[in-house]
Design a protein around this motif. Structure first.
Motif, PDB file in Angstrom:
ATOM      1  N   GLY A 194      10.863  -2.130   2.652  1.00 48.46           N
ATOM      2  CA  GLY A 194      10.270  -0.849   3.032  1.00 48.46           C
ATOM      3  C   GLY A 194       8.901  -0.704   2.386  1.00 48.46           C
ATOM      4  N   THR A 195       7.910  -0.305   3.165  1.00 49.26           N
ATOM      5  CA  THR A 195       6.533  -0.214   2.642  1.00 49.26           C
ATOM      6  C   THR A 195       5.967   1.195   2.741  1.00 49.26           C
ATOM      7  N   LYS A 196       6.793   2.175   3.066  1.00 47.96           N
ATOM      8  CA  LYS A 196       6.336   3.561   3.252  1.00 47.96           C
ATOM      9  C   LYS A 196       5.267   3.646   4.350  1.00 47.96           C
ATOM     10  N   GLY A 197       5.396   2.747   5.336  1.00 52.04           N
ATOM     11  CA  GLY A 197       4.500   2.799   6.481  1.00 52.04           C
ATOM     12  C   GLY A 197       3.238   1.977   6.344  1.00 52.04           C
ATOM     13  N   SER A 198       3.020   1.327   5.208  1.00 54.82           N
ATOM     14  CA  SER A 198       1.807   0.521   5.024  1.00 54.82           C
ATOM     15  C   SER A 198       2.004  -0.865   5.621  1.00 54.82           C
ATOM     16  N   TRP A 218       8.524  -6.363   7.890  1.00 50.41           N
ATOM     17  CA  TRP A 218       8.597  -5.212   7.013  1.00 50.41           C
ATOM     18  C   TRP A 218       9.180  -4.026   7.768  1.00 50.41           C
ATOM     19  N   SER A 259      10.326   2.363   6.961  1.00 52.78           N
ATOM     20  CA  SER A 259      11.072   3.315   6.132  1.00 52.78           C
ATOM     21  C   SER A 259      11.814   2.547   5.039  1.00 52.78           C
ATOM     22  N   ARG A 260      13.119   2.552   5.077  1.00 53.20           N
ATOM     23  CA  ARG A 260      13.871   1.886   4.010  1.00 53.20           C
ATOM     24  C   ARG A 260      13.962   0.391   4.281  1.00 53.20           C
ATOM     25  N   GLU A 261      14.343  -0.359   3.249  1.00 53.36           N
ATOM     26  CA  GLU A 261      14.521  -1.806   3.396  1.00 53.36           C
ATOM     27  C   GLU A 261      15.619  -2.099   4.421  1.00 53.36           C
TER      28      GLU A 261
END
Length: 268
Positions: free
Chosen positions: A149-153, A159, A162-164
């Motif tokens: 999860g990259t918080k949208g980056s 990737w 949201s969550r992994e």
């Protein structure tokens, strides 16, 4: 005991706490036998309590110790004793076996569709089949590949916004400047409720959350042993291409449909 207390509930695995009392009895019995053994030769013949390499070598060369070492190694390797039915061999749940079978089966289809496919392994966390087909096609099949999860980056590779996530299988193809990937999740249960729940909790999740670089998945599909009557619409090509989700029946006596082959190989 601490691990048993912290173990999460599971519908498919026997809880450690249910086996803990029996395991503790086994350990207590082993401890009693070890205390008796240390009072017998060759252990009682050691003049000093401290350990030395010479002492360990002498013990390892003792025939009685050698026999016990072989038996212990066999017990650990096999994981169970046929004389103790109360502590059975912990086999993988059926759904786990089906996940691995789907990977192997899909890899076989790739070898059949792409005769010049090269087989290899990438790192310690995922297996893959990679090869080149006609028109410069490159294809890779991953098992349990993690999408952090990259918080949208945006980031290179797989990737999640949201969550992994960790789909059972990810298949990626590249043909010239075009590329795409499929997210595949194996579900062993075939009743209507389980399949529709799997669609909501896996197929739709991976379709919306997963990215490879900047690309969304071409489709997110469930792999199931069979589709019961009334669920055939999930396996229709028009449904999968329109909505990006669907289901494919995959079992030993049934091959995937032609449209699934087209998605796998990146064909129009």
């Amino acid at each position: 005991m601490e691990a048993a207390a912290k173990e999460p509930e599971s519908d498919t695995r026997t809880a450690l706490r249910d086996r803990l009392e029996h395991r503790l009895r086994i350990l207590a019995r082993i401890e009693r036998k070890l205390r008796l053994a240390e009072r017998r030769s060759p252990f009682c013949n050691a003049p000093r309590p401290e350990l030395t390499s010479a002492g360990l070598t002498a013990i390892a060369a003792h025939p009685l110790y050698s026999r016990f070492w072989r038996v212990g190694w066999e017990a650990l390797r096999r994981g169970t004793s046929p004389h103790d039915p109360a502590d059975p061999l912990p086999l993988s749940p059926t759904w786990e076996v089906y996940e691995r079978w789907c990977f192997v089966e899909l890899a076989r289809f790739l070898e059949r569709w792409l005769p010049k496919l090269e087989v290899g392994r990438e790192g310690e966390s995922c297996w893959f089949q990679r090869g080149r087909g006609e028109g410069g096609l490159e294809i890779a099949l991953y098992y349990q590949k993690t999408a952090p999860g990259t918080k949208g980056s945006e980031r290179p590779g797989l990737w999640s916004v949201s969550r992994e996530c960790r789909p059972d299988l990810v298949l990626r193809w590249r043909r010239g400047c075009r590329s795409g990937f499929l997210a595949l999740d194996a579900k062993y249960r075939t009743d209507r409720r389980s399949i529709l729940t799997g669609m909501a909790e896996s197929a739709h999740l991976y379709r919306d959350a997963l990215r490879w670089g900047s690309a969304r998945p071409v489709a997110s599909l469930l792999l199931v042993p069979r589709l019961r009557s009334g669920l055939g619409w999930l396996a229709e090509e028009s449904y999968a291409r329109r909505h990006g989700v669907g289901a494919v029946a995959l079992r030993p006596d049934t091959g995937p449909p032609d449209w699934f082959r087209g998605l796998v190989l990146g064909e129009a």
